[in-house]
Design a protein around this motif. Structure first.
Motif, PDB file in Angstrom:
ATOM      1  N   CYS A   1       0.848  -1.191   0.000  1.00 25.10           N
ATOM      2  CA  CYS A   1       0.000   0.000   0.000  1.00 25.10           C
ATOM      3  C   CYS A   1       0.886   1.245   0.000  1.00 25.10           C
ATOM      4  CB  CYS A   1      -0.902  -0.012   1.231  1.00 25.10           C
ATOM      5  SG  CYS A   1      -2.077   1.356   1.304  1.00 25.10           S
ATOM      6  N   LEU A   2       0.540   2.227  -0.839  1.00 25.02           N
ATOM      7  CA  LEU A   2       1.333   3.443  -0.987  1.00 25.02           C
ATOM      8  C   LEU A   2       0.704   4.606  -0.226  1.00 25.02           C
ATOM      9  CD1 LEU A   2       2.120   3.330  -4.820  1.00 25.02           C
ATOM     10  CD2 LEU A   2       3.616   2.632  -2.946  1.00 25.02           C
ATOM     11  N   LYS A   3       1.562   5.421   0.362  1.00 22.65           N
ATOM     12  CA  LYS A   3       1.138   6.664   1.003  1.00 22.65           C
ATOM     13  C   LYS A   3       2.286   7.661   0.880  1.00 22.65           C
ATOM     14  CE  LYS A   3      -1.072   6.650   4.910  1.00 22.65           C
ATOM     15  NZ  LYS A   3      -1.426   6.445   6.342  1.00 22.65           N
ATOM     16  N   PHE A   4       1.960   8.953   0.961  1.00 23.39           N
ATOM     17  CA  PHE A   4       3.022   9.919   1.152  1.00 23.39           C
ATOM     18  C   PHE A   4       3.595   9.729   2.551  1.00 23.39           C
ATOM     19  CE2 PHE A   4       0.954  12.673  -2.189  1.00 23.39           C
ATOM     20  CZ  PHE A   4       2.011  12.581  -3.080  1.00 23.39           C
ATOM     21  N   ARG A   5       4.908   9.720   2.663  1.00 18.66           N
ATOM     22  CA  ARG A   5       5.530   9.511   3.967  1.00 18.66           C
ATOM     23  C   ARG A   5       5.176  10.656   4.903  1.00 18.66           C
ATOM     24  NH1 ARG A   5       9.950  11.362   6.261  1.00 18.66           N
ATOM     25  NH2 ARG A   5      10.582  12.374   4.317  1.00 18.66           N
ATOM     26  N   SER A   6       4.661  10.310   6.069  1.00 18.41           N
ATOM     27  CA  SER A   6       4.286  11.320   7.058  1.00 18.41           C
ATOM     28  C   SER A   6       5.016  11.129   8.373  1.00 18.41           C
ATOM     29  CB  SER A   6       2.775  11.274   7.308  1.00 18.41           C
ATOM     30  OG  SER A   6       2.382   9.993   7.783  1.00 18.41           O
ATOM     31  N   MET A   7       5.963  10.171   8.427  1.00 13.77           N
ATOM     32  CA  MET A   7       6.670   9.860   9.666  1.00 13.77           C
ATOM     33  C   MET A   7       8.169  10.078   9.495  1.00 13.77           C
ATOM     34  SD  MET A   7       4.795   6.388  11.006  1.00 13.77           S
ATOM     35  CE  MET A   7       3.032   6.335  11.326  1.00 13.77           C
ATOM     36  N   VAL A   8       8.847  10.159  10.623  1.00 10.63           N
ATOM     37  CA  VAL A   8      10.293  10.312  10.634  1.00 10.63           C
ATOM     38  C   VAL A   8      10.943   8.996  10.224  1.00 10.63           C
ATOM     39  CG1 VAL A   8      10.202  12.068  12.442  1.00 10.63           C
ATOM     40  CG2 VAL A   8      10.407   9.658  13.076  1.00 10.63           C
ATOM     41  N   GLN A   9      12.238   9.050   9.931  1.00  6.61           N
ATOM     42  CA  GLN A   9      12.985   7.842   9.641  1.00  6.61           C
ATOM     43  C   GLN A   9      13.106   6.992  10.906  1.00  6.61           C
ATOM     44  OE1 GLN A   9      14.326   7.005   6.403  1.00  6.61           O
ATOM     45  NE2 GLN A   9      12.773   8.563   5.989  1.00  6.61           N
ATOM     46  N   ARG A  10      13.242   5.681  10.728  1.00  2.66           N
ATOM     47  CA  ARG A  10      13.327   4.716  11.829  1.00  2.66           C
ATOM     48  C   ARG A  10      12.135   4.886  12.789  1.00  2.66           C
ATOM     49  NH1 ARG A  10      18.471   6.730  11.482  1.00  2.66           N
ATOM     50  NH2 ARG A  10      18.211   7.906  13.420  1.00  2.66           N
ATOM     51  N   SER A  11      10.958   4.984  12.201  1.00  2.00           N
ATOM     52  CA  SER A  11       9.740   5.232  12.987  1.00  2.00           C
ATOM     53  C   SER A  11       9.423   4.078  13.932  1.00  2.00           C
ATOM     54  CB  SER A  11       8.555   5.485  12.049  1.00  2.00           C
ATOM     55  OG  SER A  11       8.351   4.361  11.193  1.00  2.00           O
ATOM     56  N   ASP A  12       9.787   2.834  13.558  1.00  2.00           N
ATOM     57  CA  ASP A  12       9.508   1.690  14.428  1.00  2.00           C
ATOM     58  C   ASP A  12      10.268   1.805  15.746  1.00  2.00           C
ATOM     59  OD1 ASP A  12       7.836   0.634  12.543  1.00  2.00           O
ATOM     60  OD2 ASP A  12       9.335  -0.724  11.678  1.00  2.00           O
ATOM     61  N   GLU A  13      11.512   2.264  15.678  1.00  2.00           N
ATOM     62  CA  GLU A  13      12.295   2.430  16.897  1.00  2.00           C
ATOM     63  C   GLU A  13      11.710   3.530  17.782  1.00  2.00           C
ATOM     64  OE1 GLU A  13      16.336   3.113  15.825  1.00  2.00           O
ATOM     65  OE2 GLU A  13      16.467   1.343  14.522  1.00  2.00           O
ATOM     66  N   VAL A  14      11.273   4.607  17.153  1.00  2.00           N
ATOM     67  CA  VAL A  14      10.669   5.707  17.902  1.00  2.00           C
ATOM     68  C   VAL A  14       9.386   5.245  18.592  1.00  2.00           C
ATOM     69  CG1 VAL A  14       9.631   8.005  17.712  1.00  2.00           C
ATOM     70  CG2 VAL A  14      11.685   7.450  16.389  1.00  2.00           C
ATOM     71  N   LEU A  15       8.575   4.458  17.871  1.00  2.00           N
ATOM     72  CA  LEU A  15       7.330   3.973  18.451  1.00  2.00           C
ATOM     73  C   LEU A  15       7.597   3.022  19.616  1.00  2.00           C
ATOM     74  CD1 LEU A  15       4.235   3.646  18.379  1.00  2.00           C
ATOM     75  CD2 LEU A  15       4.567   1.783  16.734  1.00  2.00           C
ATOM     76  N   THR A  16       8.541   2.099  19.460  1.00  2.00           N
ATOM     77  CA  THR A  16       8.839   1.139  20.526  1.00  2.00           C
ATOM     78  C   THR A  16       9.275   1.854  21.803  1.00  2.00           C
ATOM     79  OG1 THR A  16       9.479  -0.527  18.893  1.00  2.00           O
ATOM     80  CG2 THR A  16      10.241  -0.845  21.150  1.00  2.00           C
TER      81      THR A  16
END
Length: 518
Positions: free
Chosen positions: A371-386
């Protein structure tokens, strides 16, 4: 009749000591008591027809006048428009050359317009109140069919007619009929004549669903003045007269929404409702079934109605129409918005990182797609969320419940704007052309979310996920995930192309108001 009641009463008495806790015993007990109350009640003299029906139908009959006025104004406006375009742009003298041609055009339009009014009367536009989008659908269908007839008559008679006049005339008719009806409703509402005090009868999920449905369509004017949970007791207190019961609560309309045993217990009182000629509606228990996809079948001499399932997604032609609609809308939108898409991609790229965000989502038949979207998050967002979830337990609970955070630390400043305006989802138009998604449907989910749908995941698998959907226009992130599942299941069970068009129209309003967007 009296003998059958005595038998039922004695049968119930004999079972009193055998199985007092069984459901059958309680049903028979309640029915015997209710029948005995009716037998000892008033003799049941004929009751004069209730005047409430006149109060309900009279405001609707004025739609005949507004529809006639709308058709007349549409003919005149379209004629003036086409006349001036024909003279100023094409340099012709006018639409017609003789007064006879003018009269022929007027007579033809008047005849077809009368047919439209007759059809409105036949389909109860002037007797029954309809939800707004259902009324619009019926108006569009009738007027478009009238336009086809007008085209055919002018073609076979070889008239020299203006296509601009023909299209604008019937197009203005749709707008005019809807607008003048809305204006008339507004006048009645301000004068307090559109409001219908309504009794809601029922104690169960069907009654609650009926209340929610009526409250969701305030334009209908059904105002629930009281909710009767125990109909036998209320009916007995009113002297076994619906007219008295309605007078007691100053009500003019009754909505019956009974479940199971309650409906059995109320059969005699419902028969009295018909005899007293009280205007009413019945809401049968239809939870988790199709409502728009049911076709009624009745039988001569029998009080039986079969509701047969007729879902559009089960037939090849409706599925073909939905896919054709998706491709047409997506292609046109991409062409029109291509400059905006290029600009947004550039801005996101400048903000740091790739312009597009790609994520695996569950699609048709459970297949996973990108699924495509315009990026709306920072890089390495998974680490930031965790790290954020580990630090804030409340955020962890919100994430586990909704798979979203109202205050998400991963969102960039540009991304927050894209999300509030829903422009981050515009690249999904390419997913639509590819065949992974649809313009309208359930919002795409990740694999982990499939468990939240439980058995209803079968409905999700039957359609392509959509860029917008019923959940999107019904509060989005402001509603619970259980409600989201319910809305997605409802959409699939009751799909129609008109529902897709309705949801698209509502999407513009939701995007402008930014309801539930974060």
């Amino acid at each position: 009749m009296a003998r059958s009641r005595d038998v039922l009463a004695s049968k119930t008495q004999a079972k009193d000591n055998q199985y007092p806790s069984s459901l059958l015993y309680r049903a028979e007990r309640r029915l015997s008591v209710f029948l005995r109350d009716i037998e000892t009640g008033p003799a049941g003299e004929p009751v004069a027809p209730c005047q409430a029906r006149r109060k309900i139908e009279h405001p609707l009959r004025a739609f005949i006048v507004t529809d006639i006025l709308a058709l007349a104004l549409s003919f005149l406006c379209a004629w003036i428009l086409a006349e001036h375009v024909n003279i100023l742009i094409f340099g012709n003298q006018g639409l017609t050359t003789t007064a006879h041609d003018d009269l022929v055009e007027l007579a033809q339009f008047s005849l077809i317009g009368a047919g439209v009014l007759f059809w409105f009367g036949h389909t109860s536009h002037y007797q029954l109140r309809m939800p707004f989008w259902m009324e619009v659908k019926k108006i569009v269908e009738a007027v478009c069919f009238a336009m086809l007839i007008s085209c055919f008559l002018q073609f076979v008679s070889k008239q020299n007619f203006s296509r601009l006049w023909l299209l604008s005339c019937w197009g203005f008719s749709i707008v005019g009929i809807i607008s003048l009806r809305a204006a008339w409703r507004g006048v009645l509402r301000r004068r307090g004549l559109w409001h219908i005090p309504t009794l809601l009868v029922g104690d169960g999920p069907t009654a609650e669903e009926a209340r929610a449905a009526l409250n969701s369509e305030p334009g209908l004017g059904y105002d629930i003045v009281t909710h009767i949970h125990d109909l036998p007791r209320a009916f007995q207190a009113a002297g076994y007269s619906w007219k008295t019961l309605c007078r007691q609560y100053n009500a003019d309309y009754v909505v019956i929404a009974l479940d199971g045993e309650d409906f059995i217990d109320a059969r005699q009182s419902l028969a009295q409702l018909m005899r007293e000629h009280i205007p009413f509606s019945v809401s049968p228990p239809m939870q988790n079934l199709s409502v728009f996809g049911m076709m009624p079948q009745c039988f001569m001499g029998h009080d039986v109605m079969l509701l047969t399932r007729n879902n559009g997604l089960d037939r090849p032609l409706p599925r073909f129409l939905k896919r054709t609609f998706d491709v047409g809308v997506a292609s046109a939108t991409l062409v029109i918005l291509s400059p905006l898409l290029a600009l947004l991609a550039l801005l996101v790229k400048i903000d740091g990182g790739p312009a597009f965000y790609k994520h695996d989502r569950v699609g048709l038949n459970g297949e996973v797609f990108t699924c495509l979207k315009f990026r709306s998050m920072v890089q390495r967002s998974d680490e930031v969320l965790t790290a954020h979830l580990a630090k804030y337990p409340l955020a962890m609970a919100e994430w586990n419940r909704d798979h979203k955070l109202r205050k998400d630390p991963r969102i960039t400043r540009l991304g927050a704007i894209l999300r509030r305006t829903s422009m981050d989802e515009l690249p999904q138009l390419m997913n639509v052309l590819k065949g992974d998604m649809s313009i309208v449907g359930p919002r795409p989910i990740i694999v982990a979310e499939a468990a939240k749908y439980q058995h209803d995941i079968a409905f999700y698998y039957r359609v392509r996920p959509g860029i917008t959907g019923l959940w999107q226009v019904s509060g989005r992130n402001d509603v619970s995930y259980d409600d989201r599942v319910r809305m997605d299941s409802w959409y699939v069970r009751n799909w129609s192309l008109w529902h897709d068009i309705t949801i698209i129209c509502k999407t513009f309003k939701v995007v402008l108001k930014q309801d539930g967007a974060y």
